[in-house]
Design a protein around this motif. Structure first.
Motif, PDB file in Angstrom:
ATOM      1  N   TRP A  62      38.645  32.925  37.344  1.00  0.00           N
ATOM      2  CA  TRP A  62      38.817  32.147  38.575  1.00  0.00           C
ATOM      3  C   TRP A  62      40.299  31.944  38.892  1.00  0.00           C
ATOM      4  CZ3 TRP A  62      35.620  31.313  42.415  1.00  0.00           C
ATOM      5  CH2 TRP A  62      34.243  31.447  42.189  1.00  0.00           C
ATOM      6  N   ASP A  63      41.115  31.676  37.873  1.00  0.00           N
ATOM      7  CA  ASP A  63      42.550  31.512  38.096  1.00  0.00           C
ATOM      8  C   ASP A  63      43.167  32.795  38.650  1.00  0.00           C
ATOM      9  OD1 ASP A  63      42.509  28.887  37.214  1.00  0.00           O
ATOM     10  OD2 ASP A  63      43.397  29.324  35.247  1.00  0.00           O
ATOM     11  N   PHE A  64      42.786  33.931  38.066  1.00  0.00           N
ATOM     12  CA  PHE A  64      43.369  35.189  38.529  1.00  0.00           C
ATOM     13  C   PHE A  64      42.895  35.523  39.944  1.00  0.00           C
ATOM     14  CE2 PHE A  64      43.886  39.918  38.484  1.00  0.00           C
ATOM     15  CZ  PHE A  64      45.269  39.899  38.499  1.00  0.00           C
ATOM     16  N   LEU A 118      35.671  34.531  45.611  1.00  0.00           N
ATOM     17  CA  LEU A 118      34.536  35.001  44.825  1.00  0.00           C
ATOM     18  C   LEU A 118      33.306  34.160  45.138  1.00  0.00           C
ATOM     19  CD1 LEU A 118      36.263  35.373  41.343  1.00  0.00           C
ATOM     20  CD2 LEU A 118      35.737  37.198  42.975  1.00  0.00           C
ATOM     21  N   LYS A 119      32.155  34.770  44.959  1.00  0.00           N
ATOM     22  CA  LYS A 119      30.910  34.017  45.038  1.00  0.00           C
ATOM     23  C   LYS A 119      30.808  33.197  43.758  1.00  0.00           C
ATOM     24  CE  LYS A 119      28.721  37.770  47.530  1.00  0.00           C
ATOM     25  NZ  LYS A 119      27.824  38.899  47.414  1.00  0.00           N
ATOM     26  N   SER A 120      30.256  32.026  43.859  1.00  0.00           N
ATOM     27  CA  SER A 120      30.107  31.179  42.680  1.00  0.00           C
ATOM     28  C   SER A 120      29.134  31.825  41.706  1.00  0.00           C
ATOM     29  CB  SER A 120      29.606  29.800  43.098  1.00  0.00           C
ATOM     30  OG  SER A 120      29.480  28.981  41.972  1.00  0.00           O
ATOM     31  N   SER A 121      29.505  31.848  40.441  1.00  0.00           N
ATOM     32  CA  SER A 121      28.640  32.410  39.412  1.00  0.00           C
ATOM     33  C   SER A 121      28.959  31.750  38.083  1.00  0.00           C
ATOM     34  CB  SER A 121      28.850  33.921  39.307  1.00  0.00           C
ATOM     35  OG  SER A 121      28.093  34.444  38.243  1.00  0.00           O
ATOM     36  N   GLU A 122      27.968  31.650  37.273  1.00  0.00           N
ATOM     37  CA  GLU A 122      28.122  31.073  35.935  1.00  0.00           C
ATOM     38  C   GLU A 122      28.350  32.150  34.885  1.00  0.00           C
ATOM     39  OE1 GLU A 122      28.003  27.682  35.236  1.00  0.00           O
ATOM     40  OE2 GLU A 122      28.015  27.459  37.410  1.00  0.00           O
ATOM     41  N   ASP A 123      28.232  33.421  35.280  1.00  0.00           N
ATOM     42  CA  ASP A 123      28.292  34.525  34.331  1.00  0.00           C
ATOM     43  C   ASP A 123      29.635  35.248  34.438  1.00  0.00           C
ATOM     44  OD1 ASP A 123      28.025  36.840  32.844  1.00  0.00           O
ATOM     45  OD2 ASP A 123      26.057  37.354  33.638  1.00  0.00           O
ATOM     46  N   GLU A 183      32.733  41.462  40.146  1.00  0.00           N
ATOM     47  CA  GLU A 183      33.080  41.198  41.547  1.00  0.00           C
ATOM     48  C   GLU A 183      34.596  41.204  41.748  1.00  0.00           C
ATOM     49  OE1 GLU A 183      32.556  37.806  45.021  1.00  0.00           O
ATOM     50  OE2 GLU A 183      31.677  37.435  43.048  1.00  0.00           O
ATOM     51  N   LEU A 184      35.302  40.470  40.884  1.00  0.00           N
ATOM     52  CA  LEU A 184      36.761  40.366  41.006  1.00  0.00           C
ATOM     53  C   LEU A 184      37.427  41.726  40.887  1.00  0.00           C
ATOM     54  CD1 LEU A 184      39.482  38.868  41.120  1.00  0.00           C
ATOM     55  CD2 LEU A 184      39.224  38.411  38.665  1.00  0.00           C
TER      56      LEU A 184
END
Length: 151
Positions: A117-119, A127-132, A139-140
């Motif tokens: 998330w930081d990068f 990004l779409k929210s995801s727990e994985d 995606e990133l």
């Protein structure tokens, strides 16, 4: 080569990666546009050399390098997986291997989520929210690959 966090050239590089034009960087630091351009050329070379050294050390075959974004795409020979080496202003030099894992049970789950998330934020990618973490990484790095192909 270490990443020179706190070094003025590295600060210039991060600002340019964030989209700030050279003239604005020069004004912010009270230096000439030419000084910024020279510093960025030097830093791009240092970044590229560092990415290539890291790829060699990790036995990653290089597919593409973008020193202006601080990203190297490749393929890990020992792991037989896609790999990306990237420079995060917050987390330093990182190597990520494409993989499927049981992230929920991994002790580094939070660390991976934070890194990704930081990068994404550093690269100004939504990004779409995801727990994985593996899905976030897919995606990133997919979006980064598209971004560097356009550059």
């Amino acid at each position: 080569m270490f990443l020179p966090a706190g070094d003025k050239q590295f600060e210039f590089w991060v600002l340019r990666r964030n989209g700030l034009p050279n003239i604005n960087i020069a004004k912010q630091f009270g230096v000439s546009r030419q000084a910024v351009s020279r510093a960025l050329l030097s830093m791009d070379k240092r970044i590229e050399d560092t990415l290539l050294e890291m790829a060699q050390a990790n036995r990653i075959e290089v597919e593409r390098v973008n020193p202006k974004k601080g990203i190297l795409f490749g393929h890990s020979i020992p792991f037989k997986a896609s790999a990306i080496i990237f420079i995060s202003a917050k987390h330093g030099m990182q190597v990520w291997y494409e993989h499927e894992g049981d992230c929920g049970s991994c002790e580094r789950y939070r660390e991976c989520i934070e890194l990704l998330w930081d990068f994404a934020e550093e690269m100004q990618i939504k990004l779409k929210s995801s727990e994985d973490p593996t899905k976030i990484a897919d995606e990133l790095f997919g979006k980064l690959k598209e971004l560097t192909e356009q550059a």
